[in-house]
Design an enzyme around this catalytic site. Structure first.
Site, PDB file in Angstrom:
ATOM      1  N   PRO A   1       0.822  -1.212   0.000  1.00 34.59           N
ATOM      2  CG  PRO A   1      -0.862  -1.589   1.556  1.00 34.59           C
ATOM      3  CD  PRO A   1       0.452  -2.141   1.081  1.00 34.59           C
ATOM      4  CB  CYS A   2       1.559   3.642  -2.572  1.00 37.15           C
ATOM      5  SG  CYS A   2       0.015   4.111  -3.399  1.00 37.15           S
ATOM      6  CD  GLN A   3      -3.382   3.539   0.034  1.00 37.70           C
ATOM      7  OE1 GLN A   3      -2.423   2.830   0.349  1.00 37.70           O
ATOM      8  NE2 GLN A   3      -4.459   3.035  -0.553  1.00 37.70           N
TER       9      GLN A   3
END
Length: 507
Positions: free
Chosen positions: A110-112
């Protein structure tokens, strides 16, 4: 330091691949399967995956499950934090231990928490604290991924994320990952790849880490560009910020490829979307759009100049070929903004849209003879609300953007699940934002790829995904390097007696 058991497991995998067996892949945080699509097209066996989002996991099952039921253990959603490699192998009834089950381990973590575009939201959730993004639990998932590496002992490792992971609160996370992997027997490298360099009609920068087990005797290389693209200034600036904490003397960082101007030019938005159906029902009969389902099919059209090579690729991707048409033709209904979309110039953004709206509002005041009406009156406020969007141009300079048909698209993000105004269709006659299928085309998903869930979920899955063509370029590069390494190992294989002696020493 590897244990004898780990050495032996890697040796068994090498022997299996040398015998011609396909490399078995496990992808963690797979999303709907963008990277998996590339791996599969390159010949890797999609043995298992882990994805926490139920709708993304359902999309994965629809496209790669070969008829498996949605409640089949292979298809269901899983949380990587609460599912060990041992539990996964047991649930899937693979009949072997985790250390022997997979040859390639991939992750689109996940890049958030890493992406600067999401840090303001995290800051707000945390009550305005500037370091909120560093405390996001998703930022620590890469450490959980390293546990999978230890348990699975893959020959190949692939990690994908946003470039901002290189500058995570002043910390270079990929460098730390590579140093950790080196200590447990891997040769690693990382760099930034731009999807537009590999045929994707989108300017999308992504960080990739690749690792090979020491036993293969090779250091990772990254695919050479196939298409030329001049990076827009905004992307160049973002790249500089991301690279701020990359040590130029790092043995793990690989120089970012600069594509030759002699290469084929990057695919454009028009080449990507020109043969897809025109959608104008939202203007003449909105009920049609409201009744339309994500799975409803519409026929292709014959654009002037013929169907582009890119569109043909999207229609004819092996295993996902389509003939007469495709699905996914849902768009957002935003009647207030249709006239603005129509008047916007290609490449224009929200400040220009706001100026157009103000001009149209002033013209309507004159037409209705309301120029002297008080600005505090209800009639004035209602008319303004019906024409002018409420967002402050200074705070949302990039909120809207009208696609330029002669250029690649700007980056698609998961936020499209909530707001598609970042990608307004270039055809002023259609005056709308892009459809689900058009977003999929810009991300290089083939037309036969199906998305589970409703419109918002489909947009989110597409924006979260690794562009399949970029995944294919990486997968083909890995496959070629792996084949070369195995060929050398075959040529230098010890005699049976020597081999037996080596196994005795390892034991």
């Amino acid at each position: 330091m590897l244990t004898p058991e780990q050495h032996a497991a890697r040796a068994r995998k090498i022997e299996r691949l040398k015998a011609g067996a396909p490399a078995r892949a496990l992808e963690v945080c797979s999303g709907c399967g963008g990277l998996s699509l590339g791996l599969s097209a390159a010949g890797f066996d999609l043995a298992a995956h882990i994805e926490i989002d139920p709708e993304a996991a359902e999309s994965y099952a629809i496209n790669f499950g070969a008829g498996k039921r949605f409640d089949d253990p292979w298809s269901i959603a899983r949380d990587m934090e609460h599912c060990s490699a041992e539990e996964l192998v047991r649930d899937l009834k693979l009949g072997i231990s985790p250390i022997d089950a997979f040859d390639l381990l991939a992750a689109g973590l996940p890049c958030q928490a890493f992406a600067r575009i999401g840090r303001s939201k995290l800051r707000a959730i945390a009550g305005g604290k500037d370091d909120a993004f560093q405390k996001d639990p998703r930022a620590a998932l890469y450490r959980r991924f390293l546990n999978y590496v230890v348990d699975v002992q893959p020959l190949v490792i692939v990690i994908e994320n946003v470039p901002d992971i290189l500058n995570f609160g002043g910390h270079n996370v990929p460098e730390e990952i590579c140093e950790t992997l080196e200590r447990i027997g891997y040769r690693t490298g990382y760099t930034i790849l731009n999807a537009g360099y590999y045929g994707v009609p989108q300017v999308r920068e992504r960080l990739f880490v690749i690792g090979f087990a020491d036993a293969l005797g090779i250091a990772p290389e990254f695919p050479e560009p196939t298409h030329f693209l001049d990076l827009p200034k905004g992307y160049e600036g973002s790249r500089r910020v991301a690279l701020k904490h990359v040590d130029e003397n790092s043995k793990h960082f690989r120089a970012i490829h600069t594509p030759s101007r002699k290469l084929e030019k990057a695919n454009t938005v028009r080449q990507a979307l020109g043969d897809l159906p025109k959608i104008k029902e939202h203007i003449v009969d909105p009920k049609v759009i409201r009744r339309r389902r994500l799975t409803d099919m519409l026929p292709y059209r014959a654009p002037r100049g013929g169907v582009s090579a890119y569109a043909k690729l999207m229609r004819n991707w092996e295993g996902f070929a389509t003939k007469r048409g495709t699905d996914g033709h849902l768009v957002r209904l935003t009647p207030r903004d249709f006239p603005i979309f129509q008047k916007m110039a290609h490449g224009a953004d929200y400040p220009e849209a706001r100026r157009l709206a103000e001009t149209m509002f002033a013209a309507m005041l004159r037409k209705k003879r309301m120029t002297r009406v008080s600005r505090t009156s209800k009639a004035y406020a209602e008319l303004r609300d019906a024409i002018v969007p409420p967002y402050d141009p200074d705070k949302f300079p990039n909120k809207w953007w009208k696609l330029d048909p002669a250029k690649p698209s700007r980056t698609l993000t998961a936020h499209m699940g909530k707001d598609t105004y970042s990608h307004i269709h270039y055809d002023s006659y259609q005056c709308r934002t892009v459809s689900v299928r058009e977003a999929a085309r810009l991300q290089s998903f083939p037309d036969g790829f199906k998305f589970a869930g409703a419109m918002n979920s489909a947009f989110r899955q597409i924006g979260n995904a690794v562009p399949p063509l970029l995944g294919l370029a990486v997968a083909n590069s890995i496959k070629s390097q792996l084949a070369d390494a195995l060929a050398v190992l075959v040529q230098t294989a010890p005699t049976s007696t020597g081999k037996e002696q080596n196994e005795q020493k390892a034991a």
